[in-house]
Design an enzyme around this catalytic site. Sequence first.
Site, PDB file in Angstrom:
ATOM      1  N   ASP A   1      -1.729 -40.131 -81.495  1.00 54.87           N
ATOM      2  CA  ASP A   1      -1.487 -41.193 -80.521  1.00 54.87           C
ATOM      3  C   ASP A   1      -2.394 -42.406 -80.765  1.00 54.87           C
ATOM      4  O   ASP A   1      -3.293 -42.700 -79.965  1.00 54.87           O
ATOM      5  CB  ASP A   1      -1.668 -40.685 -79.089  1.00 54.87           C
ATOM      6  CG  ASP A   1      -0.796 -41.480 -78.110  1.00 54.87           C
ATOM      7  OD1 ASP A   1       0.324 -41.862 -78.488  1.00 54.87           O
ATOM      8  OD2 ASP A   1      -1.230 -41.725 -76.978  1.00 54.87           O
TER       9      ASP A   1
ATOM     10  N   SER B   1      -6.530 -41.779 -81.244  1.00 52.88           N
ATOM     11  CA  SER B   1      -6.546 -43.066 -80.560  1.00 52.88           C
ATOM     12  C   SER B   1      -7.171 -44.151 -81.433  1.00 52.88           C
ATOM     13  O   SER B   1      -6.636 -44.475 -82.486  1.00 52.88           O
ATOM     14  CB  SER B   1      -7.263 -42.932 -79.222  1.00 52.88           C
ATOM     15  OG  SER B   1      -7.088 -44.084 -78.435  1.00 52.88           O
TER      16      SER B   1
ATOM     17  N   HIS C   1      -1.940 -39.290 -73.141  1.00 51.35           N
ATOM     18  CA  HIS C   1      -2.686 -39.680 -74.343  1.00 51.35           C
ATOM     19  C   HIS C   1      -3.370 -38.463 -74.967  1.00 51.35           C
ATOM     20  O   HIS C   1      -3.286 -38.248 -76.182  1.00 51.35           O
ATOM     21  CB  HIS C   1      -3.708 -40.744 -73.941  1.00 51.35           C
ATOM     22  CG  HIS C   1      -4.245 -41.558 -75.071  1.00 51.35           C
ATOM     23  ND1 HIS C   1      -3.463 -42.062 -76.085  1.00 51.35           N
ATOM     24  CD2 HIS C   1      -5.525 -41.973 -75.346  1.00 51.35           C
ATOM     25  CE1 HIS C   1      -4.217 -42.765 -76.922  1.00 51.35           C
ATOM     26  NE2 HIS C   1      -5.470 -42.709 -76.501  1.00 51.35           N
TER      27      HIS C   1
END
Length: 451
Positions: free
Chosen positions: A182, A158, A252
């Site tokens: 991601d 992330s 996610h």
Amino acid sequence: MFLWQYLTLILPVTVQICKAQICDEFTDLDLSHAIIGTSLKIRLLLYTRDNGTCGTLVSQSDLSAHPQFNWSRPTTFVIHGYRPTGSPPVWLLKITELLLARADVNVIVVDWNRGATNINYFKVVENMHKAADNLAAIIKRMQEHGASLSSIHMIGVSLGAHISGFVGAKLNGSLGRITALDPAGPQFTGTNPEERLDHTDAQFVDVLHTDMDGLGFREPLGHIDFYANGGADQPGCPKTIFSGGSYFKCDHQRSVLLFLDSVKGACTSKAYPCASYKAFLDGDCLSCDRFGAAGCPVFGYDVTEWRDVLVRTGPTKTFFTTNTDSPFCRTNYRMEVMIWNEDIRFGFITVKLHGNGKEAVATINHKASEFKKYTETTLLAQFDKDIQSVKKVSLKFSTGNVLKAKYKLRVLRIRLRHLERLERPLCRYDILLQQDKEVTFKPIHCEESNF
């Protein structure tokens, strides 16, 4: 005298056992810290094969002072993302364990939980830029001690993916590899390459997208971008907000679980270059000729086998699908169907492979396929597991419309070709499929000599 000799023997051992039990742990905060907000503080936790389950804090100013840090080994940095509740990531110990099982490396977990824990996301984004400056300075000191930048691998989750990119940019793209799981979308979508992760930030950048319509980034960012299940909704994740917090984070977080599966190496997920997920599901992108004898790249840890060709050919966008749970990898077949019905038929096909007491299922239902007389219809059949020796095949044709009359699909020929293994395709000729009724048969090797 005897007692003294005994103590001199046992005390050093006791001291070593006590030392071995002292582990430095990832910072554990809670929601109250998020509400108040935290200032940035970076801690580096080192894991090696000598202390695989016990992290030890290393000095940021002098890593060489740590007795377990070996400059001759490659180093992998693991960088987490936004922590809105302050809790440690649940996957940290697992990723260090699996990475060390695969290679003798220094694994450094970058603990920036103080800085990442804040309900104010914009403040966390500000802190991540400072974290990147700090890490770049640390790696430069490593380089001064003889560490090779090309042997450094950064795994960023992330916001951690963009931190990795900023660090790589500050080091002029000399890092060996950045793996971005991601990459965060909010505050980065639509920005220039200098303001986010980019394929120039390392010698090789591989990116996984699992939540591009939510917390993740939509556009390609690396030398190769993997779009799992199209890059958005992941199988098994909640579809409605009524499922609570998992609705927001499941897609996610799936990126980490998929990568862990690839490090484990239990099975592999081949990824196919394609312009869109729809075209991939339609079976329009099943050629891997551009990659030579190696075939299409595999997602995850072992994609470095395709590194040279990917760097040479330019950014590549690829797709693959997964199961709901681990093992996530699926097995792909090219399925070709030719019918001899006079009228065009539209419908869905479910295929089952049977062998060695196991059954693998592929349901091709993303859209109604068109079947036309004496015309080969190519479908992508994705099975939940691999059957090494197929003894029987089951087929079921359906239209999805229970109100209309039942149709029959008169199959002149069906051919199944394994896309990952070079083996003779399986065929069957002259089958009558009645709508919604399963037909099972023993396949034969296709008559064609070329496969």
